[in-house]
Write an enzyme that holds these catalytic residues in place. Structure first.
Site, PDB file in Angstrom:
ATOM      1  CG  ASP A 205      -6.860  18.889  30.657  1.00 58.16           C
ATOM      2  OD1 ASP A 205      -7.382  19.534  30.936  1.00 58.16           O
ATOM      3  OD2 ASP A 205      -7.114  17.682  31.371  1.00 58.16           O
ATOM      4  CG  HIS A 280     -10.372  19.996  32.123  1.00 67.49           C
ATOM      5  ND1 HIS A 280      -9.439  20.560  32.607  1.00 67.49           N
ATOM      6  CD2 HIS A 280     -11.209  19.351  33.285  1.00 67.49           C
ATOM      7  CE1 HIS A 280      -9.427  20.431  33.961  1.00 67.49           C
ATOM      8  NE2 HIS A 280     -10.620  19.820  34.169  1.00 67.49           N
ATOM      9  CD  GLU A 345     -10.992  19.529  38.263  1.00 61.90           C
ATOM     10  OE1 GLU A 345     -10.429  19.524  39.318  1.00 61.90           O
ATOM     11  OE2 GLU A 345     -10.507  19.690  37.103  1.00 61.90           O
ATOM     12  CE1 TYR A 436      -6.751  10.798  40.909  1.00 64.61           C
ATOM     13  CE2 TYR A 436      -6.317  13.215  40.997  1.00 64.61           C
ATOM     14  CZ  TYR A 436      -7.045  11.896  40.637  1.00 64.61           C
ATOM     15  OH  TYR A 436      -8.289  12.403  39.849  1.00 64.61           O
TER      16      TYR A 436
END
Length: 780
Positions: A205, A280, A345, A436
């Site tokens: 990441d 990322h 994202e 999560y």
């Protein structure tokens, strides 16, 4: 006569099965098996017990060795292991069968006087049978070293079991905080204990690259390390300075990864690696900036990054050759069918101005940057498919058109998984709302720092992985579900354990057990025993489910607030005090809602055998002249009700947890509240409490006005406060604005608070609606 005996036996069997289902039996298994019938006697495990297998056709001798090793820890017994079965008086037999009813991972288990027999079609089924066998023993069997216990009894049972879903997973992010190899094995052991079969390993990441790639050594020399900013809030950490050396991080050597993959495989767990792309990727680009659109330079971020604009250049063919080299080495280490490529994202800002990316869009006749991402993913997928692997990614890979053979991991709710299934693609459900595990599992002010949100174990248990509205054929594409543990606030193995235990037990039952058998009271009873197993294992686990919730209701006629005490575990023994002291086993036993009519500090806790379970809950009740009076709002509150109609005058102040139920939220709207005191009333003070946490889009109001009126029409301003919008992030804080008064007498009190409106330019949510939170309007 025989029919009467048979009827009696069937009755006893049904009664025993019912006792199990009610959680009143000594049989306490998580996840709950498909069927269990318990007898009245027990098998005694002794040093003379043997473990054997009928043959070696499905590799069951490996499970024999695993059983012997695990049992030796707490019992101290060095049990003999044999092949080919045996007729010893005390034996455990692993039996390979061909039973279509058991499926690929199912098993049957029979415990009788002299023999325990586990039967399955596969080594996986035998392994799961062994996990169930451990749970039939006393919880102390999970202790890592010998105990001074004389008897190890296993109740007589006949049990048949198989999983509902084929994907039963847990994710672990080690890029934000590196965790050592030995803990990864412990994590795998926890998964195995709960019959989970997928370990999704988030290895790369923005904040760190954790896997050795021999062809590209800078990935571990540069991308695996960042400067230490652990003393600063995650989302606002200072970047690396030119003269600083990066010292925080780490990576797994390839031989260590092979060791972990084998360790997992021995426990019937497939390790699915995740290599993030196209975004990322800042850590990687710090080592190899030539594969970006800008050429860098980059440094590894020490904390949060938003928006995610650093991205691979999709117009550069060398980018794809580079990624193919990396994925080739990854696939040599991980034999899993699926390779996770992230895909989430990705801000397309750089692609929109990159000449190479724009040329790619024109040459490939793509509509826009969303289709360029689809091109990127499909090109990677073709490479993976050529080596008999399948691509899986987060649900953003649906944007611009999904790759032909790709599977989707649905995290932004269930919509992505639903869309994938309807298009004929496999989906794994992992919505942030229910899976999560980086969310808080108890009151925020009583929990270690976490990623925000509230996800108690009961909510995990309520999750249903198959979305409504799918056809039976589409439902077949829902492979299962998994939970995610993101690593921003996971600096240690102990914290990782705390965040997944006991919530993993709830998810394990969701993905393994029949849907119709799910029952929270039954599960919560079994969960208590499961937590004893965690304790014996030496794991760090949360006791948040025992925390007492103090829920208010307003009786405006009697001018009282009634407090209902409860907890997730439905624990009957709740003790409380009303004088501010901590409760003990001798304190008031809660039996019915507590009526409060004066200023009081309530403290409560759940007790068992005189011992406090979990932590003490505290709720202060402030009774004042505006308490329980009618409140008229010009603009409605949204989502955060703060107690509803009387939320601003119910006497309950908010805590540092904005979702504690005591904060009333206004989304871009102002607070404009008028309290009717019923008659003209002399006042000495007006106050109101506000909350700020800029990282959650919550800001103090920019302007607050207190005013009073005799008739409700003409108001006189008695106080005004101005609060500037902050120039950067601020942590959680609570501000009470107070105005002392002299010779003021009125019937109506108006509190106006102007919302910041939108998040400022410096904020990650620039232009998004801002929240305004208020807890209580106090009049004295």
């Amino acid at each position: 006569m025989h029919s009467r005996i048979l009827t009696l036996l069937l009755f006893l069997s049904a009664a025993l099965s019912s006792a199990y289902s009610q959680g009143n039996s000594t049989v306490s298994i998580i996840p709950k098996p498909s069927s269990v019938v318990q007898g009245v006697r027990s098998f005694s495990l002794t040093s003379g017990t043997t473990i054997s297998c009928s043959d070696t056709l499905i590799g069951q001798q490996q499970v024999v060795g695993y059983l012997a090793d695990r049992l030796r820890g707490a019992t101290g017994f060095k049990l003999r292991t044999l092949e080919g079965g045996n007729k010893a008086k005390s034996s455990i037999l692993l039996n390979a069968v061909n039973d279509p009813g058991l499926g690929e991972e199912g098993y049957s288990l029979v415990v009788a006087k002299d023999r325990i027999q586990i039967s399955a079609n596969s080594r996986a089924g035998l392994f799961y049978g062994a996990q169930t066998l451990f749970q039939l023993l006393p919880p102390e069997v999970y202790a890592p070293r010998k105990l001074m216990r004389k008897t190890w009894s296993i109740p007589f049972v006949e049990l048949k079991d198989s999983p509902r879903f084929k994907w039963r997973g847990m994710h672990l992010d080690v890029s934000r905080h590196f965790l050592p190899k030995e803990f990864i094995k412990t994590y795998i052991d926890i998964l195995a204990m709960h019959k989970m079969n997928l370990f999704h390993w988030h290895l790369t990441d923005d904040q760190g690259w954790r896997i050795e790639i021999k062809k590209y050594p800078k990935l571990t020399e540069v991308a695996a390390w960042r400067v230490d900013r652990e003393n600063q809030p995650w989302s606002v950490r200072d970047p690396q300075r030119p003269d600083e050396k990066a010292t925080l991080g780490g990576f797994y050597r390839q031989d260590e990864i092979r060791e972990i993959v084998k360790y997992a495989a021995d426990r019937n767990i497939t390790v699915v690696p995740e290599i993030e792309m196209p975004a990322h990727t800042t850590a990687l680009l710090a080592a190899y900036p030539q594969f970006s659109c800008t050429g860098g330079p980059f440094t590894v971020p020490p904390g949060g990054v938003w928006p995610i604009t650093d991205i691979f250049c999709a117009g550069n063919d060398s980018t794809f050759y580079f990624l193919q080299d990396i994925l080739t080495e990854v696939m040599e280490l991980f034999p899993s069918t699926f390779i996770h490529i992230g895909g989430d994202e990705a801000d397309k800002k750089e692609w929109r101005v990159c000449p190479k990316c724009q040329s790619r869009i024109r040459n490939e006749h793509l509509k826009d940057e969303a289709e360029l991402q689809s091109y990127f993913i499909q090109r990677i997928e073709k490479f993976l498919n050529s080596l008999n692997r399948r691509l899986i990614g987060w649900d953003e890979i649906l944007e611009g058109g999904i790759a032909p053979n790709a599977a989707v991991m649905s995290w932004r709710g269930t919509e992505g998984g639903t869309a994938a299934a309807r298009q004929g693609h496999d989906a794994v459900m992992t919505p942030g709302s229910h899976t999560y595990f980086n969310s808080y599992q108890g009151k925020e002010d009583l929990e270690p720092l976490a990623g925000g949100g509230y996800l108690p174990v009961s909510k995990v248990y309520s999750y249903e992985p198959v979305p409504e509205g799918l056809t039976s054929e589409e439902e077949h594409h829902v492979l299962g579900a998994q939970a995610c543990l993101w690593g921003e606030f996971i600096p240690s193995p102990e914290q990782a354990e705390y965040m997944i235990l006991p919530r993993i037990a709830a998810l394990a039952e969701v993905v393994w057990s029949p849907k119709e058998s799910r029952n929270w009271p039954d599960f919560s009873g079994r969960l208590e025993r499961q937590m004893k197993r965690y304790k014996a294992s030496g794991y760090t686990y949360a006791k948040s489910a025992y925390l007492v919730t103090i829920s208010p209701s307003v009786d405006s006629a009697k001018k009282q607030i009634k407090l209902t005490l409860s907890n997730e575990m439905n624990y009957p023994s709740i003790r409380y005090t009303l004088d501010g002291s901590n409760p003990s086993s001798a304190s008031h036993l809660y039996r019915s809602p507590i009526a409060i009519s004066k200023m009081t500090s309530v403290k409560a806790g759940a007790f068992s055998k005189g011992v406090l379970l979990g932590k003490v809950s505290t709720q202060k009740v402030f009774i004042h002249k505006a308490s329980f009076k009618p409140v008229k709002l010009k603009y409605p509150y949204e989502r955060y009700t703060g107690g509803g109609e009387y939320g601003l005058v119910n006497g309950l102040r908010g805590s540092s947890t904005f979702a504690d139920g005591n904060w009333q939220g206004f989304h871009q709207s102002d607070l404009d509240a008028v309290v009717d005191l019923g008659k003209q009333t002399p006042m000495k003070k007006i106050a109101a409490g506000f909350f700020e946490r800029t990282g959650s889009w919550i800001f103090y109001p920019t302007l607050v006005e207190f005013s009073v009126s005799v008739d409700g029409e003409l108001f006189t301003n008695v106080a005004q406060f101005e609060i500037p919008i902050p120039g950067g992030h601020r942590d959680t804080s609570i501000k009470e604005l107070t105005q002392n008064l002299r010779n003021v007498k009125a019937r109506y009190v108006r509190v106006y608070a102007k919302n910041a409106g939108i998040c400022p330019d410096w904020h990650a949510g620039k232009g998004d609606k801002a929240w305004l939170f208020v807890d209580e309007i106090v009049v004295e």
